[in-house]
Design a protein around this motif. Structure first.
Motif, PDB file in Angstrom:
ATOM      1  N   LEU A   9       0.746  -1.424   0.002  1.00  0.00           N
ATOM      2  CA  LEU A   9       0.318   0.003   0.112  1.00  0.00           C
ATOM      3  C   LEU A   9       0.960   1.407   0.088  1.00  0.00           C
ATOM      4  N   LEU A  10       2.153   1.353   0.714  1.00  0.00           N
ATOM      5  CA  LEU A  10       2.956   2.387   0.871  1.00  0.00           C
ATOM      6  C   LEU A  10       3.464   2.647  -0.615  1.00  0.00           C
ATOM      7  N   TRP A  11       3.957   1.357  -1.252  1.00  0.00           N
ATOM      8  CA  TRP A  11       4.572   1.550  -2.530  1.00  0.00           C
ATOM      9  C   TRP A  11       3.695   2.114  -3.628  1.00  0.00           C
ATOM     10  N   LEU A  12       2.482   2.138  -3.509  1.00  0.00           N
ATOM     11  CA  LEU A  12       1.620   2.693  -4.643  1.00  0.00           C
ATOM     12  C   LEU A  12       1.939   4.302  -4.625  1.00  0.00           C
ATOM     13  N   PRO A  13       1.451   5.073  -3.526  1.00  0.00           N
ATOM     14  CA  PRO A  13       1.900   6.402  -3.625  1.00  0.00           C
ATOM     15  C   PRO A  13       3.452   6.655  -3.801  1.00  0.00           C
ATOM     16  N   MET A  14       4.169   6.013  -3.488  1.00  0.00           N
ATOM     17  CA  MET A  14       5.868   6.352  -3.848  1.00  0.00           C
ATOM     18  C   MET A  14       5.988   6.469  -5.346  1.00  0.00           C
ATOM     19  N   SER A  15       5.682   5.324  -5.901  1.00  0.00           N
ATOM     20  CA  SER A  15       5.822   5.228  -7.354  1.00  0.00           C
ATOM     21  C   SER A  15       5.407   6.311  -8.408  1.00  0.00           C
ATOM     22  N   ARG A  16       6.192   6.862  -9.167  1.00  0.00           N
ATOM     23  CA  ARG A  16       5.839   7.667 -10.110  1.00  0.00           C
ATOM     24  C   ARG A  16       5.520   7.380 -11.675  1.00  0.00           C
ATOM     25  N   VAL A  17       5.830   6.156 -11.820  1.00  0.00           N
ATOM     26  CA  VAL A  17       5.881   5.679 -13.217  1.00  0.00           C
ATOM     27  C   VAL A  17       4.832   4.478 -13.304  1.00  0.00           C
ATOM     28  N   PRO A  18       3.747   4.425 -13.859  1.00  0.00           N
ATOM     29  CA  PRO A  18       2.659   3.639 -13.838  1.00  0.00           C
ATOM     30  C   PRO A  18       3.083   2.284 -13.996  1.00  0.00           C
ATOM     31  N   ARG A  19       3.879   2.091 -15.255  1.00  0.00           N
ATOM     32  CA  ARG A  19       4.384   0.553 -15.661  1.00  0.00           C
ATOM     33  C   ARG A  19       5.068   0.022 -14.350  1.00  0.00           C
ATOM     34  N   ILE A  20       5.992   0.722 -13.696  1.00  0.00           N
ATOM     35  CA  ILE A  20       6.761   0.281 -12.863  1.00  0.00           C
ATOM     36  C   ILE A  20       5.868  -0.204 -11.566  1.00  0.00           C
ATOM     37  N   ARG A  21       5.105   0.992 -11.519  1.00  0.00           N
ATOM     38  CA  ARG A  21       4.288   0.826 -10.207  1.00  0.00           C
ATOM     39  C   ARG A  21       3.516  -0.590 -10.239  1.00  0.00           C
ATOM     40  N   ARG A  22       2.790  -0.766 -11.283  1.00  0.00           N
ATOM     41  CA  ARG A  22       1.963  -1.801 -11.735  1.00  0.00           C
ATOM     42  C   ARG A  22       2.926  -3.182 -11.473  1.00  0.00           C
ATOM     43  N   LEU A  23       4.243  -3.111 -11.832  1.00  0.00           N
ATOM     44  CA  LEU A  23       5.028  -4.170 -12.037  1.00  0.00           C
ATOM     45  C   LEU A  23       5.237  -4.732 -10.580  1.00  0.00           C
ATOM     46  N   ILE A  24       5.937  -3.641  -9.943  1.00  0.00           N
ATOM     47  CA  ILE A  24       6.309  -4.035  -8.551  1.00  0.00           C
ATOM     48  C   ILE A  24       5.074  -4.435  -7.658  1.00  0.00           C
ATOM     49  N   ALA A  25       3.835  -3.703  -7.815  1.00  0.00           N
ATOM     50  CA  ALA A  25       2.586  -4.090  -7.155  1.00  0.00           C
ATOM     51  C   ALA A  25       2.110  -5.690  -7.357  1.00  0.00           C
TER      52      ALA A  25
ATOM     53  N   VAL B  34       4.260  -8.201  -8.148  1.00  0.00           N
ATOM     54  CA  VAL B  34       5.447  -8.936  -7.576  1.00  0.00           C
ATOM     55  C   VAL B  34       5.201  -9.014  -6.288  1.00  0.00           C
ATOM     56  N   LEU B  35       4.737  -8.005  -5.467  1.00  0.00           N
ATOM     57  CA  LEU B  35       4.487  -7.914  -4.083  1.00  0.00           C
ATOM     58  C   LEU B  35       3.287  -8.790  -3.853  1.00  0.00           C
ATOM     59  N   ALA B  36       2.212  -8.705  -4.607  1.00  0.00           N
ATOM     60  CA  ALA B  36       1.152  -9.566  -4.520  1.00  0.00           C
ATOM     61  C   ALA B  36       1.537 -11.147  -4.494  1.00  0.00           C
ATOM     62  N   VAL B  37       2.236 -11.239  -5.642  1.00  0.00           N
ATOM     63  CA  VAL B  37       2.552 -12.798  -5.812  1.00  0.00           C
ATOM     64  C   VAL B  37       3.555 -13.106  -4.604  1.00  0.00           C
ATOM     65  N   LEU B  38       4.265 -12.334  -4.014  1.00  0.00           N
ATOM     66  CA  LEU B  38       5.169 -12.578  -2.816  1.00  0.00           C
ATOM     67  C   LEU B  38       4.180 -12.926  -1.718  1.00  0.00           C
TER      68      LEU B  38
ATOM     69  N   VAL C 156      10.789  -3.372  -3.493  1.00  0.00           N
ATOM     70  CA  VAL C 156      10.495  -2.150  -3.487  1.00  0.00           C
ATOM     71  C   VAL C 156      11.802  -1.191  -3.751  1.00  0.00           C
ATOM     72  N   LEU C 157      12.771  -1.629  -3.148  1.00  0.00           N
ATOM     73  CA  LEU C 157      14.047  -0.740  -3.503  1.00  0.00           C
ATOM     74  C   LEU C 157      14.373  -0.978  -4.856  1.00  0.00           C
ATOM     75  N   SER C 158      14.345  -2.272  -5.540  1.00  0.00           N
ATOM     76  CA  SER C 158      14.519  -2.158  -6.944  1.00  0.00           C
ATOM     77  C   SER C 158      13.722  -1.402  -7.880  1.00  0.00           C
ATOM     78  N   GLY C 159      12.568  -1.610  -7.665  1.00  0.00           N
ATOM     79  CA  GLY C 159      11.613  -0.524  -8.308  1.00  0.00           C
ATOM     80  C   GLY C 159      11.898   0.764  -8.140  1.00  0.00           C
ATOM     81  N   HIS C 160      12.041   1.286  -7.016  1.00  0.00           N
ATOM     82  CA  HIS C 160      12.412   3.004  -6.690  1.00  0.00           C
ATOM     83  C   HIS C 160      13.803   3.261  -7.476  1.00  0.00           C
TER      84      HIS C 160
END
Length: 226
Positions: free
Chosen positions: A22-38, A40-44, A74-78
């Motif tokens: 939930l905290l990653w979503l407002p941290m990300s500024r690039v939609p494609r990366i935001r969805r990708l990391i989200a 991955v986290l859901a799968v995790l 999250v760090l990788s996505g950032h």
């Protein structure tokens, strides 16, 4: 004192990793990366929940491993995103990043408390239900049933009409061994949790007593069911 039951086997990884998602979503500024990391986290989270279901004794280790992988994700996505301007860091990244740091500190503090060995009340589901025809009465318990190293619960068992105490004991012994008690004591956790729960049988006249104990010590070597 706590009672060790199915609540302790709830998906703690969802409680731990969910806020990170939930905290990653407002941290990300690039939609494609935001969805990708989200994703991955859901799968995790789903993978960790499955592993906890298959290996319940390793719940602490799985949750801790999931936390580390979530932070790496999250760090990788950032790092994949363009470097934000100072204004963006102040308005969009700083607040959720600060909340994430606070959440991690809270999780680590709670984890340290959870890993610390302490006596507990085992759940009666470890031995109940009994074979058909046997009647069990689980006695109430409170903190007075705890010593410095273990907590105890008792279950009184009445046999079938005409059943001898020796026969009742033998049937209960077969029953608890079939439920994985072996010689009477078994570990609760895996590598980090060294607490142990034990079952002990006794019989008097035509009634038997099952005593369950939850110890902060590693008592796997003890033989309580002869």
């Amino acid at each position: 004192m706590r009672e060790l039951d199915t609540i302790d086997r709830m998906p703690g990884e969802l409680i731990v990793i969910g806020p990170i998602l939930l905290l990653w979503l407002p941290m990300s500024r690039v939609p494609r990366i935001r969805r990708l990391i989200a994703v991955v986290l859901a799968v995790l989270i789903a993978l960790a929940a499955t592993l906890v279901h298959l290996l319940p004794r390793a719940v602490l280790e799985i949750t801790l491993g999931g936390l580390v992988l979530a932070l790496v994700t999250v760090l990788s996505g950032h790092l994949m995103e363009p470097r934000p301007t100072a204004a963006v860091r102040r308005t969009r990244v700083a607040v959720p990043a600060g909340l994430l740091a606070g959440w991690l500190l809270l999780v680590l503090c709670c984890g340290a408390i959870a890993v610390r060995p302490a006596p507990f009340f085992p759940t009666t589901d470890d031995v109940l239900p009994l074979p058909a025809g046997l009647r069990a009465t689980a006695h109430p318990f409170d903190d007075g049933d705890c010593g410095s190293g273990a907590c105890f619960r008792t279950i009184t068992v009445s046999g079938r009409p005409g059943q001898s105490g020796a026969d009742l004991y033998a049937e209960l012994k077969r029953h608890v061994k079939a439920h994985g008690w072996g010689d009477g004591c078994r570990p609760v956790g895996w590598l980090l949790d060294h607490t142990t729960k034990c079952a002990e049988l006794s019989v008097k006249d035509d009634r038997a007593t099952i005593t369950l104990s939850g110890s902060r010590d590693d008592d796997r070597h003890m033989v309580t069911i002869g």
